[in-house]
Scaffold this motif. Structure first.
Motif, PDB file in Angstrom:
ATOM      1  N   MET A 102       0.844  -1.200   0.000  1.00 21.11           N
ATOM      2  CA  MET A 102       0.000   0.000   0.000  1.00 21.11           C
ATOM      3  C   MET A 102       0.876   1.246   0.000  1.00 21.11           C
ATOM      4  SD  MET A 102      -2.886   1.180   2.750  1.00 21.11           S
ATOM      5  CE  MET A 102      -3.676   2.772   2.629  1.00 21.11           C
ATOM      6  N   VAL A 103       0.523   2.206  -0.834  1.00 20.08           N
ATOM      7  CA  VAL A 103       1.248   3.465  -0.926  1.00 20.08           C
ATOM      8  C   VAL A 103       0.830   4.361   0.240  1.00 20.08           C
ATOM      9  CG1 VAL A 103       1.648   5.527  -2.319  1.00 20.08           C
ATOM     10  CG2 VAL A 103       1.394   3.292  -3.432  1.00 20.08           C
ATOM     11  N   THR A 104       1.810   4.963   0.906  1.00 24.19           N
ATOM     12  CA  THR A 104       1.512   5.880   2.006  1.00 24.19           C
ATOM     13  C   THR A 104       1.512   7.314   1.517  1.00 24.19           C
ATOM     14  OG1 THR A 104       3.812   6.202   2.653  1.00 24.19           O
ATOM     15  CG2 THR A 104       2.654   4.303   3.600  1.00 24.19           C
ATOM     16  N   LEU A 105       0.960   8.194   2.356  1.00 23.76           N
ATOM     17  CA  LEU A 105       0.935   9.611   2.015  1.00 23.76           C
ATOM     18  C   LEU A 105       2.358  10.138   1.823  1.00 23.76           C
ATOM     19  CD1 LEU A 105      -1.272  12.388   3.494  1.00 23.76           C
ATOM     20  CD2 LEU A 105       1.191  12.693   3.475  1.00 23.76           C
ATOM     21  N   ALA A 106       3.255   9.776   2.697  1.00 23.94           N
ATOM     22  CA  ALA A 106       4.630  10.267   2.601  1.00 23.94           C
ATOM     23  C   ALA A 106       5.323   9.750   1.345  1.00 23.94           C
ATOM     24  CB  ALA A 106       5.413   9.854   3.851  1.00 23.94           C
ATOM     25  N   GLN A 107       5.066   8.486   1.003  1.00 21.19           N
ATOM     26  CA  GLN A 107       5.685   7.923  -0.201  1.00 21.19           C
ATOM     27  C   GLN A 107       5.232   8.657  -1.461  1.00 21.19           C
ATOM     28  OE1 GLN A 107       4.456   3.843   0.311  1.00 21.19           O
ATOM     29  NE2 GLN A 107       6.541   3.184   0.896  1.00 21.19           N
ATOM     30  N   LEU A 108       3.932   8.920  -1.542  1.00 17.63           N
ATOM     31  CA  LEU A 108       3.411   9.613  -2.715  1.00 17.63           C
ATOM     32  C   LEU A 108       3.897  11.055  -2.752  1.00 17.63           C
ATOM     33  CD1 LEU A 108       1.621   9.668  -5.220  1.00 17.63           C
ATOM     34  CD2 LEU A 108      -0.335  10.168  -3.740  1.00 17.63           C
ATOM     35  N   ARG A 109       3.891  11.701  -1.606  1.00 13.45           N
ATOM     36  CA  ARG A 109       4.320  13.106  -1.542  1.00 13.45           C
ATOM     37  C   ARG A 109       5.760  13.268  -1.997  1.00 13.45           C
ATOM     38  NH1 ARG A 109       5.079  14.721   4.342  1.00 13.45           N
ATOM     39  NH2 ARG A 109       6.984  13.527   3.890  1.00 13.45           N
ATOM     40  N   ASP A 110       6.634  12.351  -1.602  1.00 12.38           N
ATOM     41  CA  ASP A 110       8.059  12.508  -1.857  1.00 12.38           C
ATOM     42  C   ASP A 110       8.558  11.704  -3.057  1.00 12.38           C
ATOM     43  OD1 ASP A 110       8.069  14.068   0.433  1.00 12.38           O
ATOM     44  OD2 ASP A 110       8.599  12.367   1.731  1.00 12.38           O
ATOM     45  N   ALA A 111       7.652  11.032  -3.762  1.00 13.47           N
ATOM     46  CA  ALA A 111       8.073  10.157  -4.854  1.00 13.47           C
ATOM     47  C   ALA A 111       8.792  10.949  -5.955  1.00 13.47           C
ATOM     48  CB  ALA A 111       6.865   9.442  -5.444  1.00 13.47           C
ATOM     49  N   ALA A 112       9.959  10.470  -6.361  1.00 11.55           N
ATOM     50  CA  ALA A 112      10.703  11.070  -7.475  1.00 11.55           C
ATOM     51  C   ALA A 112      10.343  10.285  -8.739  1.00 11.55           C
ATOM     52  CB  ALA A 112      12.203  11.010  -7.199  1.00 11.55           C
ATOM     53  N   LEU A 113       9.359  10.768  -9.462  1.00 16.04           N
ATOM     54  CA  LEU A 113       8.815  10.030 -10.602  1.00 16.04           C
ATOM     55  C   LEU A 113       9.666  10.175 -11.866  1.00 16.04           C
ATOM     56  CD1 LEU A 113       5.038  10.810 -10.043  1.00 16.04           C
ATOM     57  CD2 LEU A 113       6.332   8.775  -9.373  1.00 16.04           C
ATOM     58  N   ARG A 135     -11.613  19.383   9.088  1.00 23.10           N
ATOM     59  CA  ARG A 135     -10.571  18.368   9.127  1.00 23.10           C
ATOM     60  C   ARG A 135     -11.038  17.090   8.442  1.00 23.10           C
ATOM     61  NH1 ARG A 135      -8.658  15.936  14.817  1.00 23.10           N
ATOM     62  NH2 ARG A 135     -10.744  15.039  14.636  1.00 23.10           N
ATOM     63  N   HIS A 136     -12.280  16.686   8.699  1.00 24.86           N
ATOM     64  CA  HIS A 136     -12.818  15.480   8.066  1.00 24.86           C
ATOM     65  C   HIS A 136     -12.846  15.637   6.532  1.00 24.86           C
ATOM     66  CE1 HIS A 136     -15.179  11.856   7.547  1.00 24.86           C
ATOM     67  NE2 HIS A 136     -16.060  12.550   6.827  1.00 24.86           N
ATOM     68  N   GLU A 137     -13.229  16.805   6.080  1.00 26.20           N
ATOM     69  CA  GLU A 137     -13.294  17.083   4.644  1.00 26.20           C
ATOM     70  C   GLU A 137     -11.908  17.001   4.009  1.00 26.20           C
ATOM     71  OE1 GLU A 137     -14.120  20.993   1.848  1.00 26.20           O
ATOM     72  OE2 GLU A 137     -15.258  20.781   3.728  1.00 26.20           O
ATOM     73  N   LEU A 138     -10.918  17.591   4.690  1.00 29.40           N
ATOM     74  CA  LEU A 138      -9.557  17.578   4.154  1.00 29.40           C
ATOM     75  C   LEU A 138      -8.935  16.189   4.211  1.00 29.40           C
ATOM     76  CD1 LEU A 138      -8.277  20.943   5.662  1.00 29.40           C
ATOM     77  CD2 LEU A 138      -8.600  20.435   3.224  1.00 29.40           C
ATOM     78  N   GLU A 139      -9.252  15.409   5.233  1.00 30.22           N
ATOM     79  CA  GLU A 139      -8.761  14.038   5.319  1.00 30.22           C
ATOM     80  C   GLU A 139      -9.243  13.208   4.119  1.00 30.22           C
ATOM     81  OE1 GLU A 139      -8.302  13.353  10.146  1.00 30.22           O
ATOM     82  OE2 GLU A 139     -10.191  12.872   9.134  1.00 30.22           O
ATOM     83  N   GLN A 140     -10.494  13.417   3.753  1.00 30.08           N
ATOM     84  CA  GLN A 140     -11.029  12.718   2.568  1.00 30.08           C
ATOM     85  C   GLN A 140     -10.328  13.186   1.296  1.00 30.08           C
ATOM     86  OE1 GLN A 140     -13.299  10.171   2.717  1.00 30.08           O
ATOM     87  NE2 GLN A 140     -12.934  10.401   4.911  1.00 30.08           N
ATOM     88  N   LEU A 141     -10.044  14.494   1.254  1.00 33.05           N
ATOM     89  CA  LEU A 141      -9.375  15.061   0.090  1.00 33.05           C
ATOM     90  C   LEU A 141      -7.982  14.461  -0.089  1.00 33.05           C
ATOM     91  CD1 LEU A 141      -9.530  17.255  -2.168  1.00 33.05           C
ATOM     92  CD2 LEU A 141      -8.448  18.821  -0.538  1.00 33.05           C
ATOM     93  N   LEU A 142      -7.250  14.268   1.019  1.00 35.45           N
ATOM     94  CA  LEU A 142      -5.906  13.711   0.956  1.00 35.45           C
ATOM     95  C   LEU A 142      -5.917  12.199   0.757  1.00 35.45           C
ATOM     96  CD1 LEU A 142      -4.092  15.715   3.784  1.00 35.45           C
ATOM     97  CD2 LEU A 142      -4.112  16.166   1.331  1.00 35.45           C
ATOM     98  N   ALA A 143      -6.935  11.544   1.243  1.00 37.38           N
ATOM     99  CA  ALA A 143      -7.008  10.084   1.129  1.00 37.38           C
ATOM    100  C   ALA A 143      -7.251   9.636  -0.313  1.00 37.38           C
ATOM    101  CB  ALA A 143      -8.111   9.544   2.034  1.00 37.38           C
TER     102      ALA A 143
END
Length: 543
Positions: A1-12, A133-141
């Motif tokens: 599973m891809v994590t938030l940190a992995q996606l944020r910092d991924a060097a594509l 916060r709930h709205e933004l959590e869904q946005l980031l998920a």
């Protein structure tokens, strides 16, 4: 599973580089196939080596070539997966970055594990902040979830691309279908039926995009008039190999059903097996023809019905003189070798005649020709062939540079001349500078000028003893417009107004390209190279 940190910092960028490297690998493998044909196959053919050892060497070379072709096609599949992953992961990453920026602007701190808290501790119990916060959590998920799906699907697809160790074209075809579904490349986006639009579309693709379409849609690209000849050749050779693999599988299944059938159904399956064996033999005949020289290009292919093929000797894209030959009744894959052999003779003669630039001769069996003389009475096959033939000629012009089209000559033999005649009447007409018809039963025209080309550039050959020019006239030659003479006019009549060249030495209906007494052959060579003064005429007026 891809994590938030992995996606944020991924060097594509690494994926992008991998796409380029796999694209280069596919191109290198394509080049290796070509070098094997010219560097190994050419000397073998030139040596005139014969016998069991020579046959074994040819089979070995063909088998290695198949393996390299499969590797090239699989490389294109791999780069399609990697390009899809890079594109979709980049989109997900952009969405995540946008969501993180929005969270920061709203006064939230986002932690490595995806948790989110207000930067101001006193606002943690505020109802509005909790809702936000709930709205933004869904946005980031959402982008993280999307990245996980992309990663999983691409990994699964790459796993199925693992090589089998053999030239398995059935597996390669399935892989192409799979990666196209993953990439979401829509067949409807490919412009077909318009050579100019096709050329513009292809020119707008980058190397990786071109490789992706070759991976998924080889048969479609191979049939697209307006695309470069080398691309059509590469695509059609893949389509040919995949069609052969499909026929082999179908034949095996039919044999199994034949062997398992009772007496009632046995005859049905025996006929099916025979038909499939004939189609497979025709495809193998085309393969043998393509192996007969290192200067042949497969510009069109279909295994449907009697089969269709368009084979060029010499690349028409760069030729100064191009001849497009349309054979008649009985033309199909089963006889492709004899027709290409005729054009080989003409190509060799034209090269001797040409004073500048290269020569290309093309065998165009891009239509369902009549199977018998009885069927050849009808114009239905010619009517169906005309738009496809006109479109092909326009495609030749596009790849040569349509504003400065090189010298193109159309040659129609027997019923093929009927096709040429109907194409001349079709919208846009013949995109050619010269028209040659030999053994013609008629063009549904009483005057050369009715072909919408100067009569000086219409050439006719009729050999002694060729009965088609008289027997076929009842179906394809109209009545003379001269009120005093009520008879049918074939192109070899003086009244027709074309240049009739000598064909001494040729007899009957099929010797117009004879090399033993080559007067007809040499005349055609002079015409297609524009050396009109060398054409020996019975009557007419040279350009």
């Amino acid at each position: 599973m891809v994590t938030l940190a992995q996606l944020r910092d991924a060097a594509l960028g690494g994926l992008d580089r991998a796409v380029v490297e796999w694209t280069d690998l596919a191109a290198a493998l394509d080049g290796l196939v070509g070098r094997a044909t010219t560097g190994v196959g050419g000397p073998l053919r030139a040596s005139r080596w014969e016998g069991a050892d020579a046959d074994a060497a040819a089979r070995g070379l063909a088998a290695r070539g198949e393996q390299v072709m499969v590797a090239a096609q699989e490389a294109r599949c791999v780069l399609t997966v990697l390009d899809t992953a890079a594109d979709q992961l980049r989109n997900a990453q952009r969405d995540l970055w946008a969501g993180l920026a929005e969270a920061a602007a709203a006064g939230f701190t986002v932690f490595e594990d995806g948790r989110m808290e207000p930067a101001d501790p006193t606002s943690r119990a505020d109802a509005a902040m909790i809702s936000r916060r709930h709205e933004l959590e869904q946005l980031l998920a959402a982008p993280v979830r999307k990245a996980t799906e992309v990663d999983t699907h691409c990994a699964e697809t790459l796993a199925r691309l693992y090589p089998t160790g053999t030239a398995d074209w059935a597996d390669t075809a399935a892989d192409g279908t799979c990666v196209m579904a993953l990439a979401g490349l829509d067949l409807a986006t490919i412009p077909r039926g318009d050579p100019v639009a096709a050329a513009k579309w292809w020119a707008g693709l980058n190397p990786s995009e071109r490789a992706m379409y070759l991976a998924g849609y080889p048969a479609v690209l191979g049939a697209m008039d307006g695309l470069p000849t080398e691309i059509r050749d590469r695509a059609n050779r893949v389509a040919l190999a995949e069609a052969k693999a499909g026929l082999i599988a179908e034949l095996a299944a039919a044999r199994a059903k034949r062997d398992a059938a009772g007496r009632t159904d046995d005859a049905k399956w025996r006929l099916r097996v025979t038909a499939l064996k004939e189609r497979l033999a025709a495809i193998e005949g085309l393969e043998a023809t393509l192996r007969s020289g290192d200067d042949l290009y497969l510009m069109g292919f279909s295994a449907k019905g009697d089969g269709r093929a368009i084979v060029a000797i010499g690349n028409p894209d760069t030729a100064a003189h191009t001849a497009v030959y349309v054979p008649g009744t009985g033309a199909g894959l089963a006889r492709i070798g004899s027709h290409v052999s005729r054009m080989r003779s003409l190509w060799l003669a034209a090269r001797q005649e040409s004073r500048s630039g290269g020569v290309s001769t093309i065998t165009w069996i891009g239509y369902d020709a009549p199977d018998t003389l009885a069927h050849a009475i009808s114009t239905s096959s010619a009517n169906e062939a005309a738009p496809a033939f006109v479109r092909f000629l326009r495609g030749v012009g596009v790849t040569q540079g349509i504003s400065s089209n090189n010298h193109v000559t159309v040659i129609g033999h027997s019923y093929g001349s009927v096709v040429v005649g109907q194409a001349a009447h079709y919208s846009g007409g013949l995109v050619a500078q010269d028209v040659v018809v030999v053994g013609s039963p008629g063009l549904h025209a009483t005057k050369a000028e009715d072909l919408h080309i100067s009569p000086k550039h219409v050439w006719v050959g009729a050999a002694e003893g060729d009965l088609v020019t008289s027997i076929g006239a009842g179906a394809h030659a109209p009545i003379s417009e001269n009120a005093k003479v009520h008879r049918r006019v074939t192109p070899d009549d003086k009244e027709f107004g074309a240049n009739r060249f000598t064909s001494d030495g040729s007899s009957g209906h099929s010797e117009y390209w004879s090399t033993s007494d080559p007067m007809s052959l040499d005349n055609q060579a002079a015409i297609i190279t524009g050396n009109y003064k060398d054409v020996r005429l019975i009557w007419g007026e040279r350009p």
